[in-house]
Design a protein around this motif. Structure first.
Motif, PDB file in Angstrom:
ATOM      1  N   GLY A 173       0.782  -1.227   0.000  1.00  0.00           N
ATOM      2  CA  GLY A 173       0.000   0.000   0.000  1.00  0.00           C
ATOM      3  C   GLY A 173       0.810   1.271   0.000  1.00  0.00           C
ATOM      4  O   GLY A 173       0.246   2.370   0.104  1.00  0.00           O
ATOM      5  N   MET A 174       2.124   1.162  -0.132  1.00  0.00           N
ATOM      6  CA  MET A 174       2.982   2.351  -0.036  1.00  0.00           C
ATOM      7  C   MET A 174       3.348   2.930  -1.403  1.00  0.00           C
ATOM      8  O   MET A 174       3.639   4.117  -1.522  1.00  0.00           O
ATOM      9  CB  MET A 174       4.263   2.007   0.738  1.00  0.00           C
ATOM     10  CG  MET A 174       4.025   1.653   2.191  1.00  0.00           C
ATOM     11  SD  MET A 174       5.560   1.381   3.104  1.00  0.00           S
ATOM     12  CE  MET A 174       6.146  -0.127   2.350  1.00  0.00           C
ATOM     13  N   VAL A 175       3.380   2.088  -2.436  1.00  0.00           N
ATOM     14  CA  VAL A 175       3.802   2.529  -3.762  1.00  0.00           C
ATOM     15  C   VAL A 175       2.719   2.157  -4.768  1.00  0.00           C
ATOM     16  O   VAL A 175       2.356   0.980  -4.876  1.00  0.00           O
ATOM     17  CB  VAL A 175       5.140   1.876  -4.175  1.00  0.00           C
ATOM     18  CG1 VAL A 175       5.563   2.348  -5.558  1.00  0.00           C
ATOM     19  CG2 VAL A 175       6.223   2.183  -3.151  1.00  0.00           C
ATOM     20  N   PRO A 176       2.188   3.122  -5.511  1.00  0.00           N
ATOM     21  CA  PRO A 176       1.203   2.768  -6.539  1.00  0.00           C
ATOM     22  C   PRO A 176       1.820   1.846  -7.583  1.00  0.00           C
ATOM     23  O   PRO A 176       3.028   1.863  -7.813  1.00  0.00           O
ATOM     24  CB  PRO A 176       0.840   4.129  -7.153  1.00  0.00           C
ATOM     25  CG  PRO A 176       1.269   5.146  -6.161  1.00  0.00           C
ATOM     26  CD  PRO A 176       2.447   4.559  -5.449  1.00  0.00           C
ATOM     27  N   GLY A 177       0.982   1.043  -8.204  1.00  0.00           N
ATOM     28  CA  GLY A 177       1.459   0.162  -9.253  1.00  0.00           C
ATOM     29  C   GLY A 177       1.845   0.928 -10.500  1.00  0.00           C
ATOM     30  O   GLY A 177       1.576   2.130 -10.631  1.00  0.00           O
ATOM     31  N   PRO A 178       2.484   0.262 -11.457  1.00  0.00           N
ATOM     32  CA  PRO A 178       2.907   0.937 -12.685  1.00  0.00           C
ATOM     33  C   PRO A 178       1.716   1.392 -13.525  1.00  0.00           C
ATOM     34  O   PRO A 178       0.638   0.801 -13.464  1.00  0.00           O
ATOM     35  CB  PRO A 178       3.728  -0.142 -13.406  1.00  0.00           C
ATOM     36  CG  PRO A 178       3.244  -1.442 -12.850  1.00  0.00           C
ATOM     37  CD  PRO A 178       2.863  -1.165 -11.440  1.00  0.00           C
ATOM     38  N   ASP A 179       1.934   2.425 -14.268  1.00  0.00           N
ATOM     39  CA  ASP A 179       0.916   2.978 -15.176  1.00  0.00           C
ATOM     40  C   ASP A 179       1.576   3.102 -16.545  1.00  0.00           C
ATOM     41  O   ASP A 179       2.132   4.146 -16.882  1.00  0.00           O
ATOM     42  CB  ASP A 179       0.447   4.333 -14.643  1.00  0.00           C
ATOM     43  CG  ASP A 179      -0.641   4.957 -15.510  1.00  0.00           C
ATOM     44  OD1 ASP A 179      -1.128   4.293 -16.454  1.00  0.00           O
ATOM     45  OD2 ASP A 179      -0.998   6.129 -15.257  1.00  0.00           O
ATOM     46  N   TRP A 180       1.537   2.013 -17.309  1.00  0.00           N
ATOM     47  CA  TRP A 180       2.307   1.971 -18.555  1.00  0.00           C
ATOM     48  C   TRP A 180       1.730   2.897 -19.613  1.00  0.00           C
ATOM     49  O   TRP A 180       0.514   2.984 -19.798  1.00  0.00           O
ATOM     50  CB  TRP A 180       2.377   0.549 -19.104  1.00  0.00           C
ATOM     51  CG  TRP A 180       3.343   0.468 -20.255  1.00  0.00           C
ATOM     52  CD1 TRP A 180       3.073   0.422 -21.586  1.00  0.00           C
ATOM     53  CD2 TRP A 180       4.774   0.506 -20.147  1.00  0.00           C
ATOM     54  NE1 TRP A 180       4.225   0.413 -22.312  1.00  0.00           N
ATOM     55  CE2 TRP A 180       5.291   0.465 -21.466  1.00  0.00           C
ATOM     56  CE3 TRP A 180       5.663   0.561 -19.064  1.00  0.00           C
ATOM     57  CZ2 TRP A 180       6.659   0.477 -21.718  1.00  0.00           C
ATOM     58  CZ3 TRP A 180       7.019   0.568 -19.317  1.00  0.00           C
ATOM     59  CH2 TRP A 180       7.508   0.525 -20.633  1.00  0.00           C
ATOM     60  N   LYS A 181       2.626   3.591 -20.297  1.00  0.00           N
ATOM     61  CA  LYS A 181       2.278   4.464 -21.408  1.00  0.00           C
ATOM     62  C   LYS A 181       3.353   4.309 -22.484  1.00  0.00           C
ATOM     63  O   LYS A 181       4.321   3.569 -22.301  1.00  0.00           O
ATOM     64  CB  LYS A 181       2.218   5.931 -20.945  1.00  0.00           C
ATOM     65  CG  LYS A 181       1.254   6.194 -19.789  1.00  0.00           C
ATOM     66  CD  LYS A 181       1.343   7.631 -19.313  1.00  0.00           C
ATOM     67  CE  LYS A 181       0.504   7.846 -18.057  1.00  0.00           C
ATOM     68  NZ  LYS A 181      -0.924   7.640 -18.300  1.00  0.00           N
TER      69      LYS A 181
END
Length: 326
Positions: A173-181
């Motif tokens: 819960g500390m780091v958001p997951g990746p958001d690939w672009k």
């Protein structure tokens, strides 16, 4: 056979532990650390020589200069043959707006492009290690092959992160997951919503680690035979310098509060993570090229991390971004 291992991120944290382990356990290894100053040369070496090349990993021009110097020192015989590269350096910012001298977002530059430039500029200098089978090694029921030569591959290790999974189990819960672009978007500042926030900076971090795994898969396809490449995940390691760019509360938590989590299965101590990294770099942990090592064992990375289309697209973009200036 005496050989050279080039390493980034060796002056602190798990990298320092790994560097000291490599020097202690591999008497034939000459460690060359890439560092901003001479701090890497002050490792606890037990009398062993450690050389260094200065570089700012946030500047592709500086990385190119360092890699070119390493090539020259190898060619002149100042360094023994190159057998390993450990890309352990990494950064995480409190926003997604930090821009380096190349006009690129700094998390992507350090965590992805710097490693790519080192790999590409050094790949034709790697030499596999020649070894001999024992003369009396039994190979079949009625034949022996005395002194048959074979070559152990050179090894590239890129430190990644299980934050690329994007779930509570791995990110706590500390780091958001990746958001690939598109890589052309990821390489620029402001790639994520609310780019001035810590959440955006941490998203840039997890996304950069997903990108690093994509490139490891692509290296496994493209690098010459005799060079293995492995992604290494140390797990969550509190107490390192990764949060040095974070806000004061986060820095305090990483230094003083979260280290207690190493008493649980959810975190790894700095010493253990460094030893695991040394095991991967020295080949003690066996892992085929293109694989993902989770601490001390080969494992599968996230399902999202296996995507040949993204891998090829990222390779093409990394080649453009790291091309020499006209």
């Amino acid at each position: 056979m005496e050989h050279t291992i080039v390493m980034t991120g060796a002056s602190r944290g798990i990298g320092r532990v790994a560097a000291e382990q490599i020097l202690r356990r591999s008497p034939d290894a000459h460690l060359l650390v890439v560092t901003r100053g001479s701090s890497g040369s002050r490792l606890a070496t037990g009398g062993r020589t450690v050389s260094y090349v200065p570089a700012d990993l946030g500047s592709l021009r500086s990385v190119r200069s360092a890699a070119t110097e390493i090539r020259a020192r190898l060619d002149e015989g100042e360094l023994p043959p190159l057998r390993g590269f450990v890309g352990n350096a990494g950064v995480q910012y409190a926003n997604a707006l930090t821009e380096g001298p190349d006009g690129l977002e700094s998390t992507f530059t350090v965590n992805v492009l710097a490693n790519h430039l080192f790999v590409r500029l050094l790949q034709d200098r790697f030499l596999p290690q020649d070894r001999f089978l024992s003369q009396d090694r039994f190979l079949s029921q009625d034949s022996f092959l005395p002194q048959e030569r074979f070559a152990a591959p050179a090894r590239i290790v890129i430190t990644v992160s299980d934050t690329h999974f994007g779930d509570l189990r791995h990110n706590l819960g500390m780091v958001p997951g990746p958001d690939w672009k598109s890589p052309d978007v990821l390489a620029r500042t402001g790639a994520f919503p609310r780019p001035d926030t810590t959440a955006a900076g941490r998203t840039a971090y997890s996304t950069s680690k997903l990108a690093a795994i994509y490139l490891v898969h692509e290296y496994a396809r493209r690098l010459p035979a005799g060079i293995d490449v492995v992604a290494y995940n140390p797990g969550f390691v509190p107490g390192t310098g990764l949060a040095r760019n974070a806000d004061p509360v986060s820095r305090f938590a990483m230094r003083r509060v979260l280290p207690a989590m190493t008493l649980t299965p959810f975190a790894t101590t700095r010493g253990a993570a460094g030893r695991y990294l040394a095991d991967v770099a020295l080949g003690t942990t066996r892992a085929p090229t293109g694989s993902y090592v989770d601490r001390g064992r080969e494992a599968r990375s996230s399902e999202e991390s296996y995507d040949p289309r993204r891998e090829g697209e990222l390779w093409d973009a990394a080649e453009r971004f790291t091309a020499p200036p006209p």
